[in-house]
Design a protein around this motif. Structure first.
Motif, PDB file in Angstrom:
ATOM      1  N   MET A 158     -16.158 -92.597  45.879  1.00 52.64           N
ATOM      2  CA  MET A 158     -17.035 -92.575  44.710  1.00 52.64           C
ATOM      3  C   MET A 158     -17.793 -91.260  44.715  1.00 52.64           C
ATOM      4  N   TYR A 218     -19.444 -97.431  53.517  1.00 53.63           N
ATOM      5  CA  TYR A 218     -19.272 -95.988  53.635  1.00 53.63           C
ATOM      6  C   TYR A 218     -17.837 -95.582  53.326  1.00 53.63           C
ATOM      7  N   MET A 233     -21.267 -89.407  42.991  1.00 50.64           N
ATOM      8  CA  MET A 233     -22.418 -89.684  42.143  1.00 50.64           C
ATOM      9  C   MET A 233     -23.117 -88.376  41.821  1.00 50.64           C
ATOM     10  N   ARG A 255     -17.646 -95.565  49.598  1.00 49.44           N
ATOM     11  CA  ARG A 255     -18.389 -94.455  48.985  1.00 49.44           C
ATOM     12  C   ARG A 255     -17.650 -93.134  49.064  1.00 49.44           C
ATOM     13  N   ARG A 256     -16.753 -93.007  50.044  1.00 49.57           N
ATOM     14  CA  ARG A 256     -15.979 -91.762  50.096  1.00 49.57           C
ATOM     15  C   ARG A 256     -15.105 -91.617  48.867  1.00 49.57           C
ATOM     16  N   GLN A 309     -18.667 -82.275  51.903  1.00 47.03           N
ATOM     17  CA  GLN A 309     -17.940 -83.519  52.202  1.00 47.03           C
ATOM     18  C   GLN A 309     -16.622 -83.243  52.906  1.00 47.03           C
ATOM     19  N   GLU A 356     -17.526 -82.779  56.424  1.00 48.31           N
ATOM     20  CA  GLU A 356     -18.025 -83.984  57.077  1.00 48.31           C
ATOM     21  C   GLU A 356     -16.910 -85.001  57.302  1.00 48.31           C
ATOM     22  N   HIS A 357     -16.021 -85.121  56.328  1.00 54.15           N
ATOM     23  CA  HIS A 357     -15.081 -86.246  56.361  1.00 54.15           C
ATOM     24  C   HIS A 357     -13.643 -85.888  56.685  1.00 54.15           C
ATOM     25  N   GLY A 373     -23.374 -98.282  43.551  1.00 47.83           N
ATOM     26  CA  GLY A 373     -23.138 -97.469  44.743  1.00 47.83           C
ATOM     27  C   GLY A 373     -23.528 -98.176  46.043  1.00 47.83           C
TER      28      GLY A 373
END
Ligand SMILES: Nc1ncnc2c1ncn2[C@@H]1O[C@H](COP(=O)(O)OP(=O)(O)O)[C@@H](O)[C@H]1O
Ligand SMILES: [Mg+2]
Lengths: 267, 264
Positions: free
Chosen positions: A84, A78, A86, A81-82, A106, A109-110, A52
């Motif tokens: 992925m 980053y 976990m 990671r969007r 998320q 946020e994204h 990660g």
């Protein structure tokens, strides 16, 4: 596009000066569920953090979807990671938000999606883990198994390509255990994901995975398909699969002689 | 023999180096927080939520303490002023003590133990339960999303709380001095109005409380963010927040006062 979503070559990692992982080689093909097994403290969580990008390799490389994770800059990491997800050992849900808001986190946020669309997506993800009815509960009101399923719904909110599960079976009752296993397999197949499952629960994971790596003291000691593993004659694997108390992994932590420590040696 | 002498010295040296090191890290943390404050500007509701938990939830303790401090000032001040026959100056004494010193300082001390400790515990527990790690893995920067809103929430709340503390204190002084003891009401208010200067007294008090707000929230947030992720680690960090920020408030108060009021 390479067939391998995760590829690890000759990876070593040390916390300050203590070597935790050495010379790890590992591959996860797209669409597979790959298990990483080993006893507690052997470096499984550390390996996930390396994939990660929360830790940087001391030596060697980790590629995820063709990008070398340790060499990415902040923005690149980053962005990766969007895609992925976990799943942390105890869920790591945000305790000040409801189940619904956790799953929506998320998306809010994204993305700039309108609230109605977020609602549809959240309910869809919660439905996939069977917890649509729990949307208004707070994390403190959930059982351990439910919390992990909510965390799973949160992890798949942005339709990632890779999900990493840190000990998804630890501390679950036998029914939740079966549910969790099925869920991992089903989500991987229906959403076209790749899953990495870190676990020390051999029986449950052998049922659902495509390939297994065994780690002991920071090195990979065995690997293979579940059939290979069940049939393996390697002492370490045999001890692990059959849950024997003593074997290559000793029951006792290294200690001075018992009689001596009790002062009996001089008597 | 020299070994027994050297060991404590070495320990002392180690502690000093460790403290300086942490001070440096906390300063870097402060600048990072400022750097990542863009999210707070774009999404002000994040800050509003923190103003609620740091400011609004501290209101009761601030208002009640302010009232009592003001009442005590009224009593003590009257006792002293009376010996010089200048009871009417009670309004000045109460107001100046509060807006210059007691308002900012006592409100900040209360804020550190009420809101600062809560911030440290909250962030420390978020770290211990891997919520901070989860944020990072979700490609959300924890400094921007968790730390910066709390920082601004604290920095905005602090001067408001100090002002309310002073207002309540003046009211307490009025209750005791005018209503209870019987100081002349007109003199009480008019002398206060004539003697309190906006720039020299009120503005300086506000500057103090802004500085204290920054000091307390940075210490609280840094201690939480830096706490070892265990129950013991978080509890120690919470204690450290209250102790260090109280000391820091008093030290900064002396420094600021010496610049603001030089007796001229
Ligand atoms: N932040 C850290 N600093 C130093 N050592 C660590 C840290 N995290 C883990 N370790 C050590 O690294 C080893 C592997 O830890 P971990 O990856 O968490 O094991 P696992 O998940 O397989 O139980 C353990 O012996 C642990 O003590
Ligand atoms: Mg672990």
């Amino acid at each position: 596009m390479s067939d391998n979503l995760v590829e690890i070559r000759d990876l070593s990692f040390a916390y300050t000066d203590r070597l935790v992982l050495q010379g790890i080689n590992l591959t996860a093909r797209r669409g597979q569920v790959v298990a990483i097994m080993g006893n507690s403290g052997c470096g499984k969580t550390t390996l996930m953090r390396l994939i990660g990008g929360q830790l940087k390799p001391t030596r060697g490389k980790v590629w995820v979807d063709g990008q070398s994770v340790g060499d990415l800059d902040f923005a690149g990491l980053y962005r990766l990671r969007r895609r992925m997800g976990m799943l942390f050992q105890f869920g790591a849900l945000f305790t000040d938000m409801s189940v619904y808001d956790n799953v929506a986190f998320q998306l809010r946020e994204h993305t700039d999606l309108p609230e109605e669309m977020i609602r549809d997506l959240v309910l869809m993800k919660l439905n996939a883990v069977g917890l649509r009815g729990a949307q208004d509960l707070m994390p403190s009101e959930l059982s351990g198994g439910m919390a992990r399923r909510v965390a799973l719904a949160r992890a798949i909110a942005l339709d990632p390509m890779l999900i990493m599960y840190d000990e998804p079976f630890a501390g679950l009752d036998p029914i939740s255990l079966g549910v969790a296993g099925d869920l991992i397999r089903r989500l991987t197949d229906t959403l076209g994901l790749t899953s990495l499952v870190v676990t020390h629960d051999v029986q449950e994971s052998l049922k659902i995975v495509d390939y297994v790596y065994f780690i002991s003291e920071g090195v990979i000691v065995a690997q293979g398909t579940p059939q290979d593993i069940r049939a393996s004659e390697l002492p370490y694997v045999h001890q692990f699969v059959h849950g024997e108390e003593d074997g290559p992994v000793p029951f006792h932590h290294p200690a001075p002689d018992y009689a001596e420590e009790l002062g009996l040696a001089h008597a | 023999m020299p070994e027994t002498l050297l060991a404590p010295l070495r320990r002392l040296g180690g502690r000093v180096v460790h403290s300086v090191w942490r001070l440096g890290l906390a300063t870097r943390f402060f600048f990072l927080t400022l750097l990542y404050s863009g999210t707070c500007v774009r999404r002000p509701h994040l800050v509003v939520k923190e103003i609620f938990s740091a400011g609004v939830l501290s209101l009761i303790i601030i208002l009640v303490s302010g009232l009592f401090v003001g009442m005590v000032l009224g009593l003590q001040g009257y006792e002293t002023l009376q010996t010089y026959g200048s009871e009417e100056a009670l309004g000045i004494l109460v107001a100046l003590s509060l807006v210059r010193e007691l308002g900012p300082v006592v409100a900040a001390l209360l804020f550190a133990s009420r809101a600062g400790s809560a911030m440290t515990a909250e962030i420390g527990l978020m770290k211990a339960t891997e919520q901070i790690s989860a944020l990072e893995m979700m490609a959300v920067d924890p400094i921007a999303r968790v730390v910066a809103p709390r920082f601004w929430g604290g920095v905005i709340s602090m001067p408001l709380l100090a002002a309310l503390f002073s207002a309540m204190g003046i009211f307490g002084g009025y209750l005791v001095g005018v209503v209870l003891i019987g100081v002349d009401e007109g003199a009480f208010w008019s002398q206060m109005q004539a003697a309190v200067d906006f720039r020299d007294d009120i503005l300086n008090g506000v500057i103090k409380s802004v500085v204290f707000g920054v000091v307390v929230t940075v210490i609280a947030l840094y201690e939480g963010y830096d706490a070892p992720p265990t129950a013991e680690g978080v509890s120690r960090a919470t204690t450290r927040t209250v102790v260090s920020s109280s000391l820091a408030i008093l030290a900064w108060d002396f420094v600021l006062t010496s610049f603001m009021f030089r007796g001229v």
